[in-house]
Design a protein around this motif. Structure first.
Motif, PDB file in Angstrom:
ATOM      1  N   TYR A   8       0.822  -1.194   0.000  1.00  7.94           N
ATOM      2  CA  TYR A   8       0.000   0.000   0.000  1.00  7.94           C
ATOM      3  C   TYR A   8       0.866   1.258   0.000  1.00  7.94           C
ATOM      4  CZ  TYR A   8      -3.508   3.348   1.464  1.00  7.94           C
ATOM      5  OH  TYR A   8      -4.331   4.424   1.537  1.00  7.94           O
ATOM      6  N   GLY A   9       2.021   1.196   0.636  1.00  3.82           N
ATOM      7  CA  GLY A   9       2.849   2.377   0.802  1.00  3.82           C
ATOM      8  C   GLY A   9       3.510   2.881  -0.462  1.00  3.82           C
ATOM      9  N   LYS A  10       3.475   2.106  -1.555  1.00  8.59           N
ATOM     10  CA  LYS A  10       4.136   2.525  -2.788  1.00  8.59           C
ATOM     11  C   LYS A  10       3.436   3.696  -3.465  1.00  8.59           C
ATOM     12  CE  LYS A  10       5.960  -2.042  -3.748  1.00  8.59           C
ATOM     13  NZ  LYS A  10       5.851  -3.220  -4.594  1.00  8.59           N
ATOM     14  N   ASP A  11       2.099   3.691  -3.439  1.00  3.48           N
ATOM     15  CA  ASP A  11       1.342   4.750  -4.102  1.00  3.48           C
ATOM     16  C   ASP A  11       0.180   5.140  -3.193  1.00  3.48           C
ATOM     17  OD1 ASP A  11       0.259   6.502  -5.844  1.00  3.48           O
ATOM     18  OD2 ASP A  11      -0.369   5.043  -7.332  1.00  3.48           O
ATOM     19  N   ASN A  12       0.508   5.805  -2.102  1.00  4.60           N
ATOM     20  CA  ASN A  12      -0.483   6.098  -1.063  1.00  4.60           C
ATOM     21  C   ASN A  12      -1.684   6.889  -1.555  1.00  4.60           C
ATOM     22  OD1 ASN A  12       0.675   4.809   1.096  1.00  4.60           O
ATOM     23  ND2 ASN A  12       2.007   6.532   1.554  1.00  4.60           N
ATOM     24  N   THR A  13      -1.463   7.943  -2.285  1.00  5.42           N
ATOM     25  CA  THR A  13      -2.544   8.852  -2.635  1.00  5.42           C
ATOM     26  C   THR A  13      -3.604   8.190  -3.504  1.00  5.42           C
ATOM     27  OG1 THR A  13      -0.903  10.614  -2.631  1.00  5.42           O
ATOM     28  CG2 THR A  13      -3.056  11.134  -3.516  1.00  5.42           C
ATOM     29  N   ARG A  14      -3.191   7.555  -4.582  1.00  4.05           N
ATOM     30  CA  ARG A  14      -4.155   6.945  -5.500  1.00  4.05           C
ATOM     31  C   ARG A  14      -4.884   5.778  -4.840  1.00  4.05           C
ATOM     32  NH1 ARG A  14      -3.882   2.776  -8.913  1.00  4.05           N
ATOM     33  NH2 ARG A  14      -1.654   2.520  -8.638  1.00  4.05           N
ATOM     34  N   LYS A  15      -4.154   4.912  -4.170  1.00  3.99           N
ATOM     35  CA  LYS A  15      -4.760   3.739  -3.556  1.00  3.99           C
ATOM     36  C   LYS A  15      -5.638   4.117  -2.375  1.00  3.99           C
ATOM     37  CE  LYS A  15      -1.493   0.300  -5.093  1.00  3.99           C
ATOM     38  NZ  LYS A  15      -0.588  -0.767  -4.712  1.00  3.99           N
ATOM     39  N   LYS A  16      -5.255   5.152  -1.658  1.00  2.00           N
ATOM     40  CA  LYS A  16      -6.038   5.574  -0.502  1.00  2.00           C
ATOM     41  C   LYS A  16      -7.394   6.097  -0.953  1.00  2.00           C
ATOM     42  CE  LYS A  16      -4.614   9.090   1.825  1.00  2.00           C
ATOM     43  NZ  LYS A  16      -3.910   9.994   2.713  1.00  2.00           N
ATOM     44  N   MET A  27     -10.835  -4.135  -0.104  1.00  2.71           N
ATOM     45  CA  MET A  27     -11.943  -4.065  -1.062  1.00  2.71           C
ATOM     46  C   MET A  27     -13.034  -5.060  -0.699  1.00  2.71           C
ATOM     47  SD  MET A  27      -9.771  -3.585  -4.605  1.00  2.71           S
ATOM     48  CE  MET A  27      -9.462  -5.303  -4.664  1.00  2.71           C
ATOM     49  N   LEU A  28     -12.677  -6.236  -0.217  1.00  7.76           N
ATOM     50  CA  LEU A  28     -13.651  -7.270   0.096  1.00  7.76           C
ATOM     51  C   LEU A  28     -14.402  -7.004   1.392  1.00  7.76           C
ATOM     52  CD1 LEU A  28     -11.555 -10.426  -0.843  1.00  7.76           C
ATOM     53  CD2 LEU A  28     -13.500  -9.480  -2.093  1.00  7.76           C
ATOM     54  N   ARG A  29     -13.714  -6.494   2.405  1.00 14.10           N
ATOM     55  CA  ARG A  29     -14.328  -6.318   3.716  1.00 14.10           C
ATOM     56  C   ARG A  29     -14.830  -4.909   3.986  1.00 14.10           C
ATOM     57  NH1 ARG A  29      -9.949  -8.547   7.794  1.00 14.10           N
ATOM     58  NH2 ARG A  29      -8.972  -6.724   6.905  1.00 14.10           N
ATOM     59  N   GLY A  30     -14.205  -3.913   3.367  1.00 20.34           N
ATOM     60  CA  GLY A  30     -14.557  -2.533   3.671  1.00 20.34           C
ATOM     61  C   GLY A  30     -13.840  -2.010   4.901  1.00 20.34           C
ATOM     62  N   ILE A  31     -12.923  -2.804   5.421  1.00 24.14           N
ATOM     63  CA  ILE A  31     -12.120  -2.426   6.580  1.00 24.14           C
ATOM     64  C   ILE A  31     -10.661  -2.405   6.114  1.00 24.14           C
ATOM     65  CG2 ILE A  31     -11.402  -3.117   8.898  1.00 24.14           C
ATOM     66  CD1 ILE A  31     -14.070  -4.631   9.112  1.00 24.14           C
ATOM     67  N   PRO A  32      -9.916  -1.360   6.440  1.00 24.50           N
ATOM     68  CA  PRO A  32      -8.525  -1.300   5.981  1.00 24.50           C
ATOM     69  C   PRO A  32      -7.731  -2.546   6.380  1.00 24.50           C
ATOM     70  CG  PRO A  32      -9.157   0.792   6.916  1.00 24.50           C
ATOM     71  CD  PRO A  32     -10.281  -0.158   7.198  1.00 24.50           C
ATOM     72  N   CYS A  33      -6.968  -3.067   5.432  1.00 26.70           N
ATOM     73  CA  CYS A  33      -6.134  -4.245   5.666  1.00 26.70           C
ATOM     74  C   CYS A  33      -4.911  -3.830   6.486  1.00 26.70           C
ATOM     75  CB  CYS A  33      -5.726  -4.855   4.333  1.00 26.70           C
ATOM     76  SG  CYS A  33      -4.659  -3.777   3.366  1.00 26.70           S
ATOM     77  N   ALA A  39       0.344   1.883   6.575  1.00 25.25           N
ATOM     78  CA  ALA A  39       0.602   3.120   5.832  1.00 25.25           C
ATOM     79  C   ALA A  39      -0.048   4.319   6.510  1.00 25.25           C
ATOM     80  CB  ALA A  39       0.096   2.976   4.405  1.00 25.25           C
ATOM     81  N   TYR A  40      -1.273   4.130   7.034  1.00 19.75           N
ATOM     82  CA  TYR A  40      -1.934   5.244   7.737  1.00 19.75           C
ATOM     83  C   TYR A  40      -1.150   5.654   8.977  1.00 19.75           C
ATOM     84  CZ  TYR A  40      -6.102   5.310   4.840  1.00 19.75           C
ATOM     85  OH  TYR A  40      -6.959   5.454   3.793  1.00 19.75           O
ATOM     86  N   TYR A  41      -0.635   4.687   9.730  1.00 21.45           N
ATOM     87  CA  TYR A  41       0.170   5.031  10.897  1.00 21.45           C
ATOM     88  C   TYR A  41       1.457   5.743  10.481  1.00 21.45           C
ATOM     89  CZ  TYR A  41      -2.764   2.483  14.185  1.00 21.45           C
ATOM     90  OH  TYR A  41      -3.805   2.072  14.960  1.00 21.45           O
ATOM     91  N   TYR A  42       2.030   5.328   9.370  1.00 23.25           N
ATOM     92  CA  TYR A  42       3.236   5.990   8.866  1.00 23.25           C
ATOM     93  C   TYR A  42       2.937   7.446   8.509  1.00 23.25           C
ATOM     94  CZ  TYR A  42       7.279   6.950   5.935  1.00 23.25           C
ATOM     95  OH  TYR A  42       8.410   7.506   5.397  1.00 23.25           O
ATOM     96  N   LEU A  43       1.727   7.703   7.989  1.00 26.43           N
ATOM     97  CA  LEU A  43       1.323   9.064   7.615  1.00 26.43           C
ATOM     98  C   LEU A  43       0.673   9.820   8.779  1.00 26.43           C
ATOM     99  CD1 LEU A  43      -0.254   8.158   4.165  1.00 26.43           C
ATOM    100  CD2 LEU A  43       1.948   9.278   4.572  1.00 26.43           C
ATOM    101  N   ASN A  44       0.706   9.230  10.000  1.00 27.75           N
ATOM    102  CA  ASN A  44       0.101   9.823  11.197  1.00 27.75           C
ATOM    103  C   ASN A  44      -1.388  10.097  11.020  1.00 27.75           C
ATOM    104  OD1 ASN A  44       2.468   9.798  12.736  1.00 27.75           O
ATOM    105  ND2 ASN A  44       3.161  11.690  11.762  1.00 27.75           N
ATOM    106  N   GLN A  45      -2.098   9.139  10.420  1.00 28.15           N
ATOM    107  CA  GLN A  45      -3.543   9.242  10.256  1.00 28.15           C
ATOM    108  C   GLN A  45      -4.210   8.105  11.009  1.00 28.15           C
ATOM    109  OE1 GLN A  45      -4.699   9.406   6.167  1.00 28.15           O
ATOM    110  NE2 GLN A  45      -3.349  11.100   5.689  1.00 28.15           N
TER     111      GLN A  45
END
Length: 89
Positions: A8-16, A27-33, A39-45
């Motif tokens: 996920y961390g390779k292309d954060n903006t588009r994939k996010k 995509m299957l669960r609707g809950i972030p994998c 990646a969200y923790y890395y971006l402080n989100q």
């Protein structure tokens, strides 16, 4: 889990924006994998902000807000002027 291992961390903006990860769990669960959470923790989100709305408490309370009165037996059913439905021949 390290951000360097997150696909996920390779292309954060588009994939996010698409809520997409290569593992497809998001995509299957609707809950972030785990990759997206990393990646969200890395971006402080906060990853909880990216869970689909149907898993949130507000949606649950809205769905079960209305009380449905049970009818214990057929004697309490209202009479109708509609024609009765018969089983197929």
């Amino acid at each position: 889990m390290d951000i360097r291992h997150c696909t996920y961390g390779k292309d954060n903006t588009r994939k996010k924006q698409k809520k997409h990860c290569d593992c497809r769990l998001w995509m299957l669960r609707g809950i972030p994998c785990p990759h997206a959470i990393c990646a969200y923790y890395y971006l402080n989100q906060d990853p909880d902000q990216h869970v689909e709305h149907w898993y949130k408490k507000e949606t649950f309370l809205k769905v079960y807000n209305h009380f449905i009165q049970p009818i214990p037996n057929m004697m309490m059913w209202r009479e109708t002027t509609n024609s009765s439905i018969e089983p197929p021949k």
